[in-house]
Design a protein around this motif. Structure first.
Motif, PDB file in Angstrom:
ATOM      1  N   UNK A   1     -39.192   0.390  45.272  1.00  0.00           N
ATOM      2  CA  UNK A   1     -39.469   2.130  45.322  1.00  0.00           C
ATOM      3  C   UNK A   1     -38.198   2.760  45.329  1.00  0.00           C
ATOM      4  N   UNK A   2     -36.932   1.901  45.488  1.00  0.00           N
ATOM      5  CA  UNK A   2     -35.777   2.606  45.398  1.00  0.00           C
ATOM      6  C   UNK A   2     -35.335   3.418  44.183  1.00  0.00           C
ATOM      7  N   UNK A   3     -35.625   2.851  43.098  1.00  0.00           N
ATOM      8  CA  UNK A   3     -35.407   3.719  41.784  1.00  0.00           C
ATOM      9  C   UNK A   3     -36.072   4.920  41.910  1.00  0.00           C
ATOM     10  N   UNK A   4     -37.328   5.026  41.978  1.00  0.00           N
ATOM     11  CA  UNK A   4     -38.210   6.228  41.960  1.00  0.00           C
ATOM     12  C   UNK A   4     -37.495   7.016  43.072  1.00  0.00           C
ATOM     13  N   UNK A   5     -37.167   6.690  44.223  1.00  0.00           N
ATOM     14  CA  UNK A   5     -36.741   7.795  45.341  1.00  0.00           C
ATOM     15  C   UNK A   5     -35.155   8.279  45.005  1.00  0.00           C
ATOM     16  N   UNK A   6     -34.390   7.398  44.233  1.00  0.00           N
ATOM     17  CA  UNK A   6     -33.180   7.944  43.616  1.00  0.00           C
ATOM     18  C   UNK A   6     -33.347   9.070  42.629  1.00  0.00           C
ATOM     19  N   UNK A   7     -34.396   8.816  41.929  1.00  0.00           N
ATOM     20  CA  UNK A   7     -34.498   9.825  40.816  1.00  0.00           C
ATOM     21  C   UNK A   7     -35.337  11.065  41.027  1.00  0.00           C
ATOM     22  N   UNK A   8     -36.175  10.971  42.073  1.00  0.00           N
ATOM     23  CA  UNK A   8     -37.256  12.218  42.372  1.00  0.00           C
ATOM     24  C   UNK A   8     -37.129  12.448  43.770  1.00  0.00           C
ATOM     25  N   UNK A   9     -37.735  13.734  44.071  1.00  0.00           N
ATOM     26  CA  UNK A   9     -37.863  14.284  45.435  1.00  0.00           C
ATOM     27  C   UNK A   9     -39.191  14.041  45.627  1.00  0.00           C
ATOM     28  N   UNK A  10     -39.548  13.615  46.928  1.00  0.00           N
ATOM     29  CA  UNK A  10     -40.874  13.484  47.608  1.00  0.00           C
ATOM     30  C   UNK A  10     -41.866  14.509  46.800  1.00  0.00           C
ATOM     31  N   UNK A  11     -41.693  15.485  46.820  1.00  0.00           N
ATOM     32  CA  UNK A  11     -42.658  16.569  46.389  1.00  0.00           C
ATOM     33  C   UNK A  11     -42.995  16.342  44.910  1.00  0.00           C
ATOM     34  N   UNK A  12     -42.040  15.682  44.172  1.00  0.00           N
ATOM     35  CA  UNK A  12     -42.381  15.449  42.710  1.00  0.00           C
ATOM     36  C   UNK A  12     -43.189  14.119  42.603  1.00  0.00           C
ATOM     37  N   UNK A  13     -42.758  13.212  43.581  1.00  0.00           N
ATOM     38  CA  UNK A  13     -43.395  11.847  43.609  1.00  0.00           C
ATOM     39  C   UNK A  13     -44.864  12.188  43.992  1.00  0.00           C
ATOM     40  N   UNK A  14     -45.239  13.007  44.967  1.00  0.00           N
ATOM     41  CA  UNK A  14     -46.847  13.643  45.080  1.00  0.00           C
ATOM     42  C   UNK A  14     -47.508  13.976  43.946  1.00  0.00           C
ATOM     43  N   UNK A  15     -46.799  14.692  42.958  1.00  0.00           N
ATOM     44  CA  UNK A  15     -47.407  15.523  41.993  1.00  0.00           C
ATOM     45  C   UNK A  15     -47.603  14.307  41.147  1.00  0.00           C
ATOM     46  N   UNK A  16     -46.732  13.418  41.001  1.00  0.00           N
ATOM     47  CA  UNK A  16     -46.941  12.061  39.835  1.00  0.00           C
ATOM     48  C   UNK A  16     -48.319  11.473  40.495  1.00  0.00           C
ATOM     49  N   UNK A  17     -48.184  11.297  41.803  1.00  0.00           N
ATOM     50  CA  UNK A  17     -49.306  10.596  42.523  1.00  0.00           C
ATOM     51  C   UNK A  17     -50.722  11.278  42.171  1.00  0.00           C
ATOM     52  N   UNK A  18     -50.616  12.580  42.140  1.00  0.00           N
ATOM     53  CA  UNK A  18     -52.200  13.141  42.056  1.00  0.00           C
ATOM     54  C   UNK A  18     -52.348  13.272  40.760  1.00  0.00           C
ATOM     55  N   UNK A  19     -51.505  13.062  39.681  1.00  0.00           N
ATOM     56  CA  UNK A  19     -51.889  13.227  38.205  1.00  0.00           C
ATOM     57  C   UNK A  19     -52.340  11.862  38.053  1.00  0.00           C
ATOM     58  N   UNK A  20     -51.779  10.627  38.626  1.00  0.00           N
ATOM     59  CA  UNK A  20     -52.206   9.437  38.300  1.00  0.00           C
ATOM     60  C   UNK A  20     -53.628   9.241  38.831  1.00  0.00           C
ATOM     61  N   UNK A  21     -53.813   9.805  40.030  1.00  0.00           N
ATOM     62  CA  UNK A  21     -55.514   9.598  40.880  1.00  0.00           C
ATOM     63  C   UNK A  21     -56.394  10.037  39.828  1.00  0.00           C
ATOM     64  N   UNK A  22     -56.043  11.376  39.299  1.00  0.00           N
ATOM     65  CA  UNK A  22     -57.079  11.767  38.347  1.00  0.00           C
ATOM     66  C   UNK A  22     -57.039  11.254  36.986  1.00  0.00           C
ATOM     67  N   UNK A  23     -56.231  10.210  36.647  1.00  0.00           N
ATOM     68  CA  UNK A  23     -56.110   9.272  35.429  1.00  0.00           C
ATOM     69  C   UNK A  23     -55.656  10.164  34.273  1.00  0.00           C
ATOM     70  N   UNK A  24     -54.441  10.930  34.526  1.00  0.00           N
ATOM     71  CA  UNK A  24     -53.977  11.805  33.488  1.00  0.00           C
ATOM     72  C   UNK A  24     -53.169  11.008  32.819  1.00  0.00           C
ATOM     73  N   UNK A  25     -52.217  11.732  31.699  1.00  0.00           N
ATOM     74  CA  UNK A  25     -51.533  11.073  30.776  1.00  0.00           C
ATOM     75  C   UNK A  25     -49.978  11.493  31.579  1.00  0.00           C
ATOM     76  N   UNK A  26     -49.260  10.080  31.814  1.00  0.00           N
ATOM     77  CA  UNK A  26     -47.812  10.507  32.271  1.00  0.00           C
ATOM     78  C   UNK A  26     -46.949   9.748  31.356  1.00  0.00           C
TER      79      UNK A  26
END
Length: 478
Positions: free
Chosen positions: A239-264
């Motif tokens: 997870x180090x690279x993901x934490x280096x590139x993005x804030x926690x709030x953004x990671x949560x939004x990516x997670x939310x999009x993935x949970x609903x199976x959207x295009x990322x």
């Protein structure tokens, strides 16, 4: 519905792969080596009559390949080609030969997805990355890659050592690539016995170690220990690279999009950053598995994937940003890992997760981050809150599977959703149960009365025990 969705994905990806195959040169089984001194004659061994079942973990890997850049017959451009293959396959059935040929044709472009306009390099362009090839039936092969310059003075073209395996364990294969690179500095002939020993070794159980004996000229016999992480659900991720590139709030939004199976779509310059971040994003979904189109680094020839009408999670190099922006896309989350920004979004990403649970996630992720030292600590710190999110929302699933006389389970979706007392949690779960993520998970759960004794089940039991202990205290306070 699931079957038709998967068939549609298979047709879209199948068309892209057919296009890819048409553009690639025909690869012969006995491809020439990079240089005469690199040629290695493999010792005689028993011929392999069929492809083994790698899903059962019988072998560490399926192939070790060296992919090099060769100048095209016309023009000054280069094209990637397999110049070394271990082991060579012989006496395969016709269907297996065709499958192997398709695999070997696709791999070079994934090893050099960043185009064919290459110049000789003097500075090492060493990168470690991975790619995933998904079959129509959903099974996956992973390519673990190490790109580096050949040893010796003067400018060179880079080459890629690629290990093809059905096993997801990035950290372990990164260490194997370290050993391959060390031997690459000496001679290709020194790599073969190491890989032969690895191929003959059984893949270890979680927490166990396999030790290989290897001889290196001028160094003598070495013992190499390869340990599989005890916590197997995190063994393929960092997870180090993901934490280096993005804030926690953004990671949560990516997670939310993935949970609903959207295009990322993830954008980055480096192959390492792309592959590590997309693996990390997919790992946040544990214990659920992303079953749609999944390409950590999209070769330019497959860029049409971003127009796929079905869900996908892909990585694209930043140099192709304009082509991506010009592509017809709907409801896409476009993540710029270089700048830590979203270039495109649906707009409701902050509202998908239940507010209380979203706040809990942020609080857990934000606490104690400065005290994390090792990659294992970082992985557990990041993954833990997301696992807890699923424990709180769907951890009661096993109580809502009814069993018939034949031992077949039947999930009671309506009563499962109604069991949630929180309206916001219930509203989220009603959407989540309609996803392929959840459906595939439940299909597996309906096959056995005993839930798998894994990490997720352990956390469910711990959570239920905490609730039991909390109730008596609440009664005492009243």
């Amino acid at each position: 519905m699931l079957r038709s969705l998967r068939q549609m994905e298979g047709r879209v990806v199948g068309r892209a792969l057919r296009l890819l195959r048409n553009r690639l040169p025909r690869l012969q089984a006995g491809s020439p080596q990079d240089n005469p001194e690199d040629a290695v004659k493999e010792p005689e061994r028993a011929q392999e009559h069929s492809l083994p079942n790698f899903a059962g973990g019988q072998h560490f890997f399926e192939y070790l390949l060296v992919v090099s850049l060769k100048k095209k017959r016309s023009g000054d451009d280069y094209e990637p080609m397999i110049t070394y293959q271990f082991p060579k396959r012989e006496n395969l059935l016709r269907g297996q030969q065709e499958e192997e040929e398709r695999l070997l044709k696709a791999i070079p472009l994934f090893c050099f997805p960043d185009g064919n306009e290459w110049a000789l390099l003097t500075e090492d362009s060493r990168e470690t990355f991975s790619f995933v090839l998904t079959n129509v039936d959903g099974s996956r092969k992973i390519g673990y890659c190490r790109r580096l310059l050949p040893a010796g003075p003067g400018p060179h073209l880079p080459k890629v050592y690629c290990i093809i395996s059905c096993i997801g364990c990035f950290g372990l294969f990164s260490k194997i690539l370290d050993e391959v690179e060390k031997r690459h500095q000496i001679s290709m002939a020194v790599i073969y016995p190491f890989m032969q020993g690895l191929r003959e070794a059984a893949f270890p159980a979680p927490g166990k170690t396999v030790t290989l004996k290897s001889f290196i000229p001028d160094s003598g016999t070495e013992f190499i220990s390869l340990t599989r992480p005890l916590d197997s659900h995190l063994e393929h991720v960092d997870f180090s690279s993901l934490l280096h590139c993005l804030r926690f709030e953004q990671i949560l939004q990516i997670f939310a999009s993935a949970v609903l199976e959207r295009k990322i779509i993830f954008l980055a310059e480096g192959l390492s950053t792309l592959s590590q971040c997309i693996h990390a994003a997919a790992a946040l979904l544990y214990p659920f598995s992303w079953a749609h189109t999944y390409i950590p680094v999209v070769p330019e020839s497959l860029l049409a994937t971003v127009c796929c009408p079905t869900p996908f999670m892909v990585g694209v190099q930043m140099r192709l940003l304009q082509e991506v922006m010009d592509s017809p896309m709907e409801e896409v989350l476009l993540v710029n890992l270089c700048e830590g920004t979203f270039l495109m979004s649906v707009g409701d990403e902050r509202d998908i997760l239940p507010p209380k649970l979203q706040d809990d996630l942020l609080d857990s992720l934000s606490q104690g981050t400065n005290e994390l030292k090792t990659s294992e600590q970082i992985n557990e710190h990041v993954s833990g809150p997301f696992v807890q999110f699923f424990v709180k929302t769907v951890g009661h699933y096993a109580s809502y599977i009814k069993w018939d006389a034949n031992g077949q389970g039947h999930f009671q979706e309506r009563s499962f959703c109604k069991a949630l007392t929180s309206k916001t949690n219930r509203r989220f779960v009603k959407k989540f149960v309609k996803t392929q993520l959840f459906s595939l998970f439940i299909q597996e759960a309906e096959k056995s009365k005993n839930p798998p004794a894994g990490y997720f089940q352990q956390k469910i039991l711990e959570y239920e025990e905490q609730k039991k202990q909390k109730k008596p205290r609440e009664k005492t306070v009243k």
